[in-house]
Write an enzyme that holds these catalytic residues in place. Structure first.
Site, mmCIF file in Angstrom:
data_model
loop_
_atom_site.group_PDB
_atom_site.id
_atom_site.type_symbol
_atom_site.label_atom_id
_atom_site.label_comp_id
_atom_site.label_asym_id
_atom_site.label_seq_id
_atom_site.Cartn_x
_atom_site.Cartn_y
_atom_site.Cartn_z
ATOM 1 N N TYR A 1 -38.072 -5.099 -3.684
ATOM 2 C CA TYR A 1 -37.669 -3.967 -4.529
ATOM 3 C C TYR A 1 -37.513 -2.706 -3.663
ATOM 4 O O TYR A 1 -36.669 -1.857 -3.917
ATOM 5 C CB TYR A 1 -38.642 -3.751 -5.700
ATOM 6 C CG TYR A 1 -38.006 -2.971 -6.835
ATOM 7 C CD1 TYR A 1 -36.890 -3.469 -7.503
ATOM 8 C CD2 TYR A 1 -38.505 -1.737 -7.227
ATOM 9 C CE1 TYR A 1 -36.283 -2.757 -8.533
ATOM 10 C CE2 TYR A 1 -37.910 -1.016 -8.252
ATOM 11 C CZ TYR A 1 -36.800 -1.533 -8.898
ATOM 12 O OH TYR A 1 -36.210 -0.812 -9.915
ATOM 13 N N LYS B 1 -37.369 4.865 -8.337
ATOM 14 C CA LYS B 1 -37.929 4.810 -9.703
ATOM 15 C C LYS B 1 -39.151 5.719 -9.828
ATOM 16 O O LYS B 1 -39.362 6.312 -10.893
ATOM 17 C CB LYS B 1 -38.284 3.376 -10.090
ATOM 18 C CG LYS B 1 -37.085 2.445 -10.276
ATOM 19 C CD LYS B 1 -36.116 2.918 -11.338
ATOM 20 C CE LYS B 1 -35.147 1.801 -11.752
ATOM 21 N NZ LYS B 1 -34.094 2.307 -12.667
HETATM 22 P P1 NAD Z 1 -26.826 -3.764 -15.315
HETATM 23 O O1 NAD Z 1 -26.261 -4.188 -14.017
HETATM 24 O O2 NAD Z 1 -26.276 -4.373 -16.531
HETATM 25 O O3 NAD Z 1 -26.790 -2.172 -15.470
HETATM 26 C C1 NAD Z 1 -26.808 -1.316 -14.369
HETATM 27 C C2 NAD Z 1 -25.729 -0.297 -14.641
HETATM 28 O O4 NAD Z 1 -25.700 0.694 -13.629
HETATM 29 C C3 NAD Z 1 -24.330 -0.936 -14.699
HETATM 30 O O5 NAD Z 1 -23.721 -0.623 -15.921
HETATM 31 C C4 NAD Z 1 -23.595 -0.278 -13.541
HETATM 32 O O6 NAD Z 1 -22.227 -0.097 -13.810
HETATM 33 C C5 NAD Z 1 -24.342 1.042 -13.492
HETATM 34 N N1 NAD Z 1 -24.122 1.748 -12.230
HETATM 35 C C6 NAD Z 1 -24.522 1.432 -10.974
HETATM 36 N N2 NAD Z 1 -24.046 2.311 -10.085
HETATM 37 C C7 NAD Z 1 -23.326 3.219 -10.793
HETATM 38 C C8 NAD Z 1 -22.582 4.375 -10.457
HETATM 39 N N3 NAD Z 1 -22.436 4.796 -9.185
HETATM 40 N N4 NAD Z 1 -21.971 5.064 -11.462
HETATM 41 C C9 NAD Z 1 -22.068 4.674 -12.743
HETATM 42 N N5 NAD Z 1 -22.759 3.574 -13.121
HETATM 43 C C10 NAD Z 1 -23.381 2.878 -12.157
HETATM 44 O O7 NAD Z 1 -28.415 -4.048 -15.204
HETATM 45 P P2 NAD Z 1 -29.621 -3.591 -16.130
HETATM 46 O O8 NAD Z 1 -30.730 -4.506 -15.778
HETATM 47 O O9 NAD Z 1 -29.174 -3.457 -17.530
HETATM 48 O O10 NAD Z 1 -29.999 -2.165 -15.524
HETATM 49 C C11 NAD Z 1 -30.081 -0.990 -16.305
HETATM 50 C C12 NAD Z 1 -31.300 -0.174 -15.918
HETATM 51 O O11 NAD Z 1 -32.464 -0.905 -16.257
HETATM 52 C C13 NAD Z 1 -31.405 0.146 -14.443
HETATM 53 O O12 NAD Z 1 -31.882 1.471 -14.276
HETATM 54 C C14 NAD Z 1 -32.452 -0.831 -13.971
HETATM 55 O O13 NAD Z 1 -33.129 -0.348 -12.843
HETATM 56 C C15 NAD Z 1 -33.351 -0.870 -15.178
HETATM 57 N N6 NAD Z 1 -34.279 -1.999 -15.244
HETATM 58 C C16 NAD Z 1 -33.808 -3.280 -15.154
HETATM 59 C C17 NAD Z 1 -34.712 -4.341 -15.221
HETATM 60 C C18 NAD Z 1 -34.258 -5.764 -15.074
HETATM 61 O O14 NAD Z 1 -35.066 -6.620 -14.733
HETATM 62 N N7 NAD Z 1 -32.993 -6.084 -15.346
HETATM 63 C C19 NAD Z 1 -36.088 -4.086 -15.386
HETATM 64 C C20 NAD Z 1 -36.509 -2.761 -15.497
HETATM 65 C C21 NAD Z 1 -35.597 -1.721 -15.411
HETATM 66 O O1 0WE Z 2 -33.881 -1.967 -10.960
HETATM 67 C C1 0WE Z 2 -33.597 -3.144 -10.875
HETATM 68 C C2 0WE Z 2 -32.374 -3.608 -10.130
HETATM 69 C C3 0WE Z 2 -31.794 -2.524 -9.323
HETATM 70 C C4 0WE Z 2 -30.680 -2.879 -8.400
HETATM 71 C C5 0WE Z 2 -30.088 -4.132 -8.275
HETATM 72 C C6 0WE Z 2 -29.048 -4.313 -7.373
HETATM 73 C C7 0WE Z 2 -28.399 -5.643 -7.136
HETATM 74 C C8 0WE Z 2 -26.983 -5.501 -6.613
HETATM 75 C C9 0WE Z 2 -30.234 -1.860 -7.623
HETATM 76 N N1 0WE Z 2 -29.251 -2.018 -6.737
HETATM 77 C C10 0WE Z 2 -28.639 -3.209 -6.608
HETATM 78 N N2 0WE Z 2 -27.628 -3.322 -5.691
HETATM 79 C C11 0WE Z 2 -26.834 -4.413 -5.602
HETATM 80 O O2 0WE Z 2 -25.972 -4.474 -4.719
HETATM 81 N N3 0WE Z 2 -34.432 -4.070 -11.462
HETATM 82 C C12 0WE Z 2 -35.648 -3.606 -12.069
HETATM 83 C C13 0WE Z 2 -34.181 -5.530 -11.432
HETATM 84 C C14 0WE Z 2 -34.888 -6.045 -10.226
HETATM 85 O O3 0WE Z 2 -34.344 -5.943 -9.007
HETATM 86 C C15 0WE Z 2 -35.261 -6.459 -8.101
HETATM 87 C C16 0WE Z 2 -36.408 -6.869 -8.781
HETATM 88 C C17 0WE Z 2 -36.165 -6.618 -10.162
HETATM 89 C C18 0WE Z 2 -37.111 -6.857 -11.280
HETATM 90 C C19 0WE Z 2 -35.194 -6.551 -6.722
HETATM 91 C C20 0WE Z 2 -36.262 -7.102 -6.021
HETATM 92 C C21 0WE Z 2 -37.404 -7.506 -6.691
HETATM 93 C C22 0WE Z 2 -37.489 -7.405 -8.088
#
Ligand code: NAD
Ligand code: 0WE
Length: 264
Positions: A157, A164
């Site tokens: 991460y 975050k």
């Molecule tokens: P996702 O990929 O569906 O959403 C991430 C979004 O970020 C996408 O819509 C992407 O277009 C947008 N994004 C990235 N760079 C951008 C930029 N330069 N300009 C505009 N938009 C941009 O994945 P998600 O899991 O729905 O992620 C949404 C949020 O939830 C993130 O902040 C992520 O860190 C957080 N989150 C995700 C998880 C998980 O496990 N999936 C857990 C906790 C928190």
């Molecule tokens: O916030 C996130 C994901 C954030 C994320 C994911 C990507 C993948 C593609 C940010 N940047 C990128 N860039 C890319 O090119 N999460 C909370 C989901 C997530 O991501 C992990 C996790 C978890 C959970 C990465 C490592 C370990 C755990």
């Protein structure tokens, strides 16, 4: 009557039907909110517009979270069309892929650090600034999505954990800035969910399994559970809650070890 009837919500971060922002938009629509969507770039335009049709969205605009011009113009357009905004959902996170693969000190770079903090943390400040003039004195709510990697380390991460942590601190500072204007600001710390942002992350399946085993609920959570929490936090039911981070992770963050792990 829905919990969000009469409220107007700008939702940033829909990229696919797996997006947390997609689940939030669907839940907000169900609860009676009017929705505007923004998407990252023209590549996503058609897909996001089509999803918006299900929720009668007519404001669906491109917005790069790294561009102050985009952010200013999008909120101006939405503000002009609607006259006001009640809710801002920020569901955006990004770091270059190389930063999320390997030993923290080995893979973290100045440029990667800058991008992660710019897109994942500063963009919430920028959007809060742009939405603020349209959210005055109307029980407004801003919400962002975070992850427990801000508080405790886990493999890969990496710099996202720092971004975050910054985002979570920013929730408290923004809440202080806008509290007197009747605007509440909170975050949800979601457990791991299979979305685009999780695809390509090494060993994500193993992470999901470990999380489910350790969490008091003994399972992973869904985007819909995050979305229902978002409905609550952005509704007037949560009128006394601001500057908080609410975990929707099945209780995982509270457990250091459990009986199953002890017996392994
Ligand atoms: P996702 O990929 O569906 O959403 C991430 C979004 O970020 C996408 O819509 C992407 O277009 C947008 N994004 C990235 N760079 C951008 C930029 N330069 N300009 C505009 N938009 C941009 O994945 P998600 O899991 O729905 O992620 C949404 C949020 O939830 C993130 O902040 C992520 O860190 C957080 N989150 C995700 C998880 C998980 O496990 N999936 C857990 C906790 C928190
Ligand atoms: O916030 C996130 C994901 C954030 C994320 C994911 C990507 C993948 C593609 C940010 N940047 C990128 N860039 C890319 O090119 N999460 C909370 C989901 C997530 O991501 C992990 C996790 C978890 C959970 C990465 C490592 C370990 C755990």
């Amino acid at each position: 009557m829905g919990l969000l009837t009469g409220k107007r919500a700008v939702i940033v971060g829909v990229a696919s039907k797996h997006s947390i922002a997609y689940a939030i938009a669907a839940a907000f629509h169900r609860e009676g909110a009017e929705i505007a969507l923004t998407y990252q770039g023209e590549k996503l335009a058609e897909r996001v517009k089509k999803m918006g049709d299900d929720w009668n969205v007519d404001l669906c605009l491109p917005c790069d979270a790294g561009s102050d011009d985009d952010i200013a113009s999008v909120f101006q357009q939405i503000g002009a069309q609607w006259g006001h905004i009640d809710i801002l959902i920020h569901s955006v996170g990004f770091a270059p892929a190389e930063e999320l693969d390997g030993d923290y000190l080995s893979v973290t770079t100045r440029e990667g650090f800058k991008i992660a903090h710019d897109i994942s943390a500063y963009s919430f400040v920028a959007m809060a600034k742009a939405a603020r003039p349209f959210m005055q004195e109307r029980q407004g709510a801003m919400l962002t999505l975070t992850y427990h990697g801000s508080q405790q380390t886990l493999p890969n991460y990496n710099v996202m954990g720092l971004a975050k942590a910054s985002l979570e601190a920013s929730v408290r500072y923004i809440a202080g800035s806008v509290g007197a204007e009747g605007i509440r600001v909170n975050s949800i710390s979601a457990g791991p969910i299979r979305t685009l942002a999780a695809s390509g992350i090494k060993n994500f399946r193993k992470m999901l399994k470990r999380n489910a085993e350790r969490a008091p609920l003994k399972r992973n959570i869904t985007a819909d559970e995050v979305a229902n929490t978002a409905v609550f936090l952005c509704s007037d039911m949560a009128s006394g809650i601001t500057a908080q981070n609410l975990y929707v992770d099945g209780g995982f963050n509270t457990c250091a070890m459990n009986l199953t792990e002890m017996e392994e």
